[in-house]
Design a protein around this motif. Sequence first.
Motif, short mmCIF file in Angstrom:
data_model
loop_
_atom_site.label_atom_id
_atom_site.label_comp_id
_atom_site.label_asym_id
_atom_site.label_seq_id
_atom_site.Cartn_x
_atom_site.Cartn_y
_atom_site.Cartn_z
N PRO A 188 -1.60 9.62 0.81
CA PRO A 188 -0.90 8.63 -0.01
C PRO A 188 -1.86 7.96 -1.00
CG PRO A 188 -1.21 7.79 2.22
CD PRO A 188 -1.63 9.22 2.24
N ILE A 189 -1.38 7.78 -2.21
CA ILE A 189 -2.16 7.15 -3.29
C ILE A 189 -1.29 6.09 -3.95
CG2 ILE A 189 -3.04 7.54 -5.63
CD1 ILE A 189 -4.97 8.61 -3.70
N HIS A 208 0.84 -1.19 0.00
CA HIS A 208 0.00 0.00 0.00
C HIS A 208 0.87 1.24 0.00
CE1 HIS A 208 0.39 -0.48 4.48
NE2 HIS A 208 0.52 0.83 4.40
N ALA A 209 0.23 2.36 -0.28
CA ALA A 209 0.96 3.63 -0.31
C ALA A 209 0.92 4.25 1.09
CB ALA A 209 0.31 4.57 -1.33
N ASP A 210 2.01 4.92 1.44
CA ASP A 210 2.09 5.56 2.76
C ASP A 210 2.90 6.85 2.64
OD1 ASP A 210 1.76 5.92 5.45
OD2 ASP A 210 2.71 4.04 6.05
N LEU A 211 2.98 7.57 3.74
CA LEU A 211 3.80 8.79 3.75
C LEU A 211 5.06 8.53 4.57
CD1 LEU A 211 1.04 11.49 4.41
CD2 LEU A 211 1.89 10.59 2.22
N GLY A 270 6.80 13.03 4.82
CA GLY A 270 5.57 13.25 4.07
C GLY A 270 5.67 12.89 2.59
N SER A 271 6.87 12.48 2.14
CA SER A 271 7.00 12.00 0.76
C SER A 271 6.25 10.68 0.61
CB SER A 271 8.47 11.74 0.42
OG SER A 271 9.24 12.88 0.61
N PRO A 272 5.88 10.34 -0.61
CA PRO A 272 5.20 9.05 -0.80
C PRO A 272 6.18 7.89 -0.64
CG PRO A 272 5.51 10.15 -2.92
CD PRO A 272 5.91 11.14 -1.86
N ILE A 273 5.70 6.86 0.02
CA ILE A 273 6.51 5.66 0.28
C ILE A 273 5.68 4.44 -0.09
CG2 ILE A 273 7.41 4.19 2.14
CD1 ILE A 273 9.29 6.38 1.68
N LEU A 274 6.29 3.50 -0.80
CA LEU A 274 5.60 2.24 -1.09
C LEU A 274 5.93 1.27 0.04
CD1 LEU A 274 3.83 0.68 -3.11
CD2 LEU A 274 5.94 -0.15 -4.17
N HIS A 326 3.66 2.51 -8.16
CA HIS A 326 4.47 3.32 -7.27
C HIS A 326 3.58 4.12 -6.34
CE1 HIS A 326 4.03 6.34 -10.59
NE2 HIS A 326 3.89 7.16 -9.56
N ALA A 327 4.19 4.67 -5.31
CA ALA A 327 3.44 5.48 -4.35
C ALA A 327 3.44 6.93 -4.82
CB ALA A 327 4.08 5.37 -2.97
N ASP A 328 2.36 7.62 -4.56
CA ASP A 328 2.25 9.02 -4.97
C ASP A 328 1.42 9.77 -3.93
OD1 ASP A 328 2.57 11.26 -6.49
OD2 ASP A 328 1.61 10.47 -8.29
N LEU A 329 1.31 11.08 -4.11
CA LEU A 329 0.46 11.89 -3.23
C LEU A 329 -0.80 12.30 -3.98
CD1 LEU A 329 3.16 14.22 -1.61
CD2 LEU A 329 2.34 11.98 -0.84
N THR A 383 9.84 5.17 -4.23
CA THR A 383 9.57 4.84 -5.63
C THR A 383 9.51 6.08 -6.51
OG1 THR A 383 7.21 4.74 -5.08
CG2 THR A 383 8.38 2.65 -5.22
N THR A 424 -5.43 3.41 -0.68
CA THR A 424 -5.14 2.14 -0.01
C THR A 424 -5.10 2.31 1.51
OG1 THR A 424 -2.78 2.55 -0.39
CG2 THR A 424 -3.89 1.04 -1.90
#
Lengths: 239, 239
Positions: B204-205, A185-188, A202-206, B185-188, A229, B229
């Motif tokens: 997160p998206i 899932h996607a996270d921060l 706060g960047s996106p993290i997989l 990939h993870a994104d905002l 990612t 997610t």
Amino acid sequence: MNDSPHYRPLYRQVYDFLLKQIAEGGWRPGEILPSEQQLAVRLNVSQGTVRKALDTLAVDKLIERRQGKGTFVVEQTQESALFRFFRLAQPGGVRAVPTSDSDSLRTRKAKPNEAQRLRLEAGAMVIEIARTRLIDGKPTVFERIVLPKALFPNLDGRTPLPNALYALYQREYGINITTAEEELHADLANRDDARRLGVAEGSPILHIERVAIGLDGTRAEYRVSRCNTTALVYAVQLS
Amino acid sequence: MNDSPHYRPLYRQVYDFLLKQIAEGGWRPGEILPSEQQLAVRLNVSQGTVRKALDTLAVDKLIERRQGKGTFVVEQTQESALFRFFRLAQPGGVRAVPTSDSDSLRTRKAKPNEAQRLRLEAGAMVIEIARTRLIDGKPTVFERIVLPKALFPNLDGRTPLPNALYALYQREYGINITTAEEELHADLANRDDARRLGVAEGSPILHIERVAIGLDGTRAEYRVSRCNTTALVYAVQLS
DNA sequence: GAGTGGTCTAGACCACGCA
DNA sequence: GCGTGGTCTAGACCACTCT
């Protein structure tokens, strides 16, 4: 011929026999198996039946067949294991190759969710490995790997650990990882991620959770990875 | 028996013949194929050779064999297609089931990256479908689906579209989706995501790009999904 | 040339689904 | 009871590898 309540074909019995031999180390990774004819004679079945069992084992990637040479137990190498289970790639397709950095290793009691994932009793001892993985020299993945202590005695004496852990599991502990279940899932990025991966909070993290399963169904490893990612993708083929 | 420069086994030729028949609609999805014996006689090979070809087709999930009944062309149903290609699940395992909402459809020129993914010439015409998918009644996934106009004539006349598009592709256009390549990939969340999925900007998206490939290798669909997610995971089995 | 896996055949019998 | 796919056998020949 069929003493079990449910019908069980001969080739299945041969399959199970060979699987057991491989699992128990009767033939070691990389070694050659007896030829089809020899196995047929030894097991008192026809060559065609042995062949069907061997073909199935080959589909399951436990053995490799080479025409003119023989049948070999598959060896978990650095490359093969990474190719099978490490899914990060450049967008468009080229697979990324990681190196490892800064392992740390400690022994502790399993947390409830870890025990559940690994099917351990509450409070069982586990080994936790923490490491950062570099891609193109940049820290990109931080992962915590949790192993049942009972399955991996004396692992702490083996540092530094190799980059391809699954080859180590196979060679030193006879644990053959054949499948893995992953949940993403996607996270921060939290403060920890930010520090370890050199990104802003706060960047996106997989976020990836993996349970790795041995050929006898043993749940041998629970792994949580936090991936940057920005420049990579998680690539998977559905079929 | 072997007039090609490279050796080509008989069962492979039988496989190719049957594949061609299925691809061209000689037997329609859900229909029964002739029995092994009948095929063997018709193609002038032994039953064992036909069997090997059929077994391979079954592994590739193009046909289904049912003991005592016969061999059938696989039908892309709502359930089977979703189960194969829709990977969102509750953490721990139970698969989520989406419903579709608010389709929109328009025709336009392909953008460069779309043309590249679908192997189209620059500026070829495509159909874009945009839709939000609900899980448990909540908007969870927003996706844009891009299709080559040339492969899907008159699609615009078919709204509203069914939830399971791949069944439609197969039934109406003879396009049998067998594999898909996904990159995650993870994104905002941007403002669009925030509005469509009811989340805060910067949440997160999980960003998923898929290219769906037909049984003859045609790249039939390019799909970009933006997933919330928070309550779900993308589940995948590696083996 | 000898040995391996790969292909192909022919025929017997078993398990399953259905009428 | 019949027809289907599933299993099992025995034997012939082919393609590949190594010596």
